[in-house]
Design an enzyme around this catalytic site. Structure first.
Site, mmCIF file in Angstrom:
data_model
loop_
_atom_site.group_PDB
_atom_site.id
_atom_site.type_symbol
_atom_site.label_atom_id
_atom_site.label_comp_id
_atom_site.label_asym_id
_atom_site.label_seq_id
_atom_site.Cartn_x
_atom_site.Cartn_y
_atom_site.Cartn_z
ATOM 1 N N THR A 62 0.841 -1.193 0.000
ATOM 2 C CA THR A 62 0.000 0.000 0.000
ATOM 3 C C THR A 62 0.876 1.242 0.000
ATOM 4 O OG1 THR A 62 -1.919 1.041 1.037
ATOM 5 C CG2 THR A 62 -0.359 -0.009 2.535
ATOM 6 N N LYS A 66 3.338 1.555 -3.772
ATOM 7 C CA LYS A 66 2.668 0.813 -4.853
ATOM 8 C C LYS A 66 3.402 0.903 -6.193
ATOM 9 C CE LYS A 66 -2.123 1.180 -3.298
ATOM 10 N NZ LYS A 66 -3.458 1.620 -3.737
ATOM 11 N N ASP A 102 -7.586 -3.435 -7.503
ATOM 12 C CA ASP A 102 -8.567 -2.354 -7.268
ATOM 13 C C ASP A 102 -9.743 -2.391 -8.249
ATOM 14 O OD1 ASP A 102 -7.365 -1.240 -5.102
ATOM 15 O OD2 ASP A 102 -6.378 0.380 -6.210
ATOM 16 N N GLN A 251 -11.632 -6.201 -3.193
ATOM 17 C CA GLN A 251 -10.273 -6.258 -3.737
ATOM 18 C C GLN A 251 -9.413 -7.185 -2.874
ATOM 19 O OE1 GLN A 251 -7.354 -4.867 -2.581
ATOM 20 N NE2 GLN A 251 -8.095 -3.591 -0.920
HETATM 21 P P1 ATR Z 1 -5.077 7.031 -4.974
HETATM 22 O O1 ATR Z 1 -3.940 6.122 -5.353
HETATM 23 O O2 ATR Z 1 -5.706 6.663 -3.646
HETATM 24 O O3 ATR Z 1 -6.082 7.206 -6.053
HETATM 25 P P2 ATR Z 1 -3.659 9.468 -5.588
HETATM 26 O O4 ATR Z 1 -3.020 8.735 -6.699
HETATM 27 O O5 ATR Z 1 -2.795 10.296 -4.697
HETATM 28 O O6 ATR Z 1 -4.427 8.462 -4.630
HETATM 29 O O7 ATR Z 1 -4.851 10.374 -6.194
HETATM 30 C C1 ATR Z 1 -5.509 11.292 -5.450
HETATM 31 C C2 ATR Z 1 -6.659 11.922 -6.255
HETATM 32 O O8 ATR Z 1 -7.284 12.859 -5.376
HETATM 33 C C3 ATR Z 1 -6.230 12.718 -7.481
HETATM 34 O O9 ATR Z 1 -7.285 12.720 -8.426
HETATM 35 C C4 ATR Z 1 -6.053 14.116 -6.903
HETATM 36 O O10 ATR Z 1 -6.185 15.168 -7.845
HETATM 37 P P3 ATR Z 1 -4.889 15.699 -8.690
HETATM 38 O O11 ATR Z 1 -4.719 14.708 -9.812
HETATM 39 O O12 ATR Z 1 -5.305 17.041 -9.134
HETATM 40 O O13 ATR Z 1 -3.747 15.709 -7.721
HETATM 41 C C5 ATR Z 1 -7.229 14.169 -5.973
HETATM 42 N N1 ATR Z 1 -7.054 15.170 -4.912
HETATM 43 C C6 ATR Z 1 -6.266 15.094 -3.825
HETATM 44 N N2 ATR Z 1 -6.396 16.205 -3.061
HETATM 45 C C7 ATR Z 1 -7.300 17.004 -3.695
HETATM 46 C C8 ATR Z 1 -7.904 18.271 -3.396
HETATM 47 N N3 ATR Z 1 -7.591 18.950 -2.298
HETATM 48 N N4 ATR Z 1 -8.825 18.770 -4.265
HETATM 49 C C9 ATR Z 1 -9.179 18.093 -5.384
HETATM 50 N N5 ATR Z 1 -8.649 16.875 -5.718
HETATM 51 C C10 ATR Z 1 -7.727 16.337 -4.880
#
Ligand code: ATR
Length: 279
Positions: A62, A66, A102, A251
């Protein structure tokens, strides 16, 4: 055969995976255990090889490892390749094979809770977010045959990057969060995959739900808390809902199958998990 299994990540002290996989081991009558192996990110390089050699037959990976784990593996399955991230590893004939469960986990929960939804591939789907989880879900829905999947995200480039790999018969638009909010009535399924609304920032929501289609399903993959503001909004708008802890279970079920070849029953576990998460 014995199944020593583990979770590698940081921080993972509060992970629910040990409870889930120990229940699966009991349920399938297999011998084994599921241990937590927390590695401080700065020590990843020096400690990971020791863990890989330690005798585990399978493990979950995790955050934040990853992607970092990939160069250490001998093989990747197609989903992990397409997603570019691994959350499950199995050791077979001394070879390490990486999977990503996932997307398939998400499809299984939809089949479980909304089987009728899966029958019509022309439904319109909106994914909010473009991170690793969104990517897994997008490709799984794509492979399942859904023909209309739009993505909205804070950073448009990340969404465009996902859509590049779509199947030819799928139509996908990348739209801004404000345009998505204006056009919510188009969608039969809206899937929230961002970290917005997760503890401790539970007052946040990636967009405001309003003007929804009558039969819409609103899904949030967050499960801490289960009742995110996004899901509460959906309930207030009269939408059907799909809760995040069910994806966690499905998952995990698929990961367990990869390790052991046995499919544990998850019947009743969603209620128990929900109770644990609701405290
Ligand atoms: P995971 O693997 O759990 O999907 P991640 O790869 O870090 O986690 O993705 C996080 C998602 O949350 C992304 O879509 C991110 O948007 P960005 O691509 O613009 O970074 C979104 N996200 C995280 N914080 C955010 C915030 N404060 N407002 C809007 N979107 C956010």
């Amino acid at each position: 055969m014995d199944y020593p299994l583990a979770l590698i990540g940081y921080p993972i002290q509060h992970s629910l995976s040990p409870w889930i996989h120990r229940t699966f081991l009991e349920e399938t009558d297999l011998k084994g255990n599921y241990t937590i192996e927390e590695i401080f990110p700065a020590r990843f390089e020096s400690e990971i090889q020791y863990l890989l050699d330690k005798g585990y037959v399978g493990f979950n990976v995790t955050l934040p490892f990853k992607q970092k784990i990939i160069p250490l593996l001998d093989e990747l399955d197609d989903n992990a390749k397409q997603i570019g991230a691994v959350n499950t590893v199995v050791k077979r004939n001394n070879r390490l094979i990486g999977y990503n469960t996932d997307g398939i986990g998400y499809i299984r929960t939809l089949e479980q809770y909304y089987p009728e939804f899966m029958k019509n591939k022309e439904k319109h789907i909106l994914i909010i977010g473009a991170g690793g989880a969104a990517r897994g879900i997008y490709f799984a829905l794509n492979q399942f045959g859904f023909q209309s999947i739009d993505i909205t995200n804070r950073t448009t480039e990340n969404a465009l990057e996902i859509v590049k790999g779509k199947a030819a018969k799928t139509y996908s638009e990348v739209i801004s969060l404000s345009k998505a909010q204006e056009n919510l009535k188009k969608y039969d399924l809206i899937i929230q995959t961002t970290s917005v609304g997760m503890k401790p920032n539970t007052e946040q929501s990636p967009l405001q739900l309003h003007n929804l289609k009558d039969s819409v399903i609103v899904s949030d993959i967050l499960y801490q808390p289960i009742w995110t503001n996004f899901i509460k909004d959906a309930v207030a708008q009269g939408a059907r809902i799909h809760l995040g802890h069910t994806m966690l279970l499905n998952q995990a079920q698929y990961a367990f199958e990869i390790w052991t070849g046995k499919q544990p029953s998850i019947k009743g576990m969603d209620q128990k998990l929900k109770q644990i998460l609701e405290g």
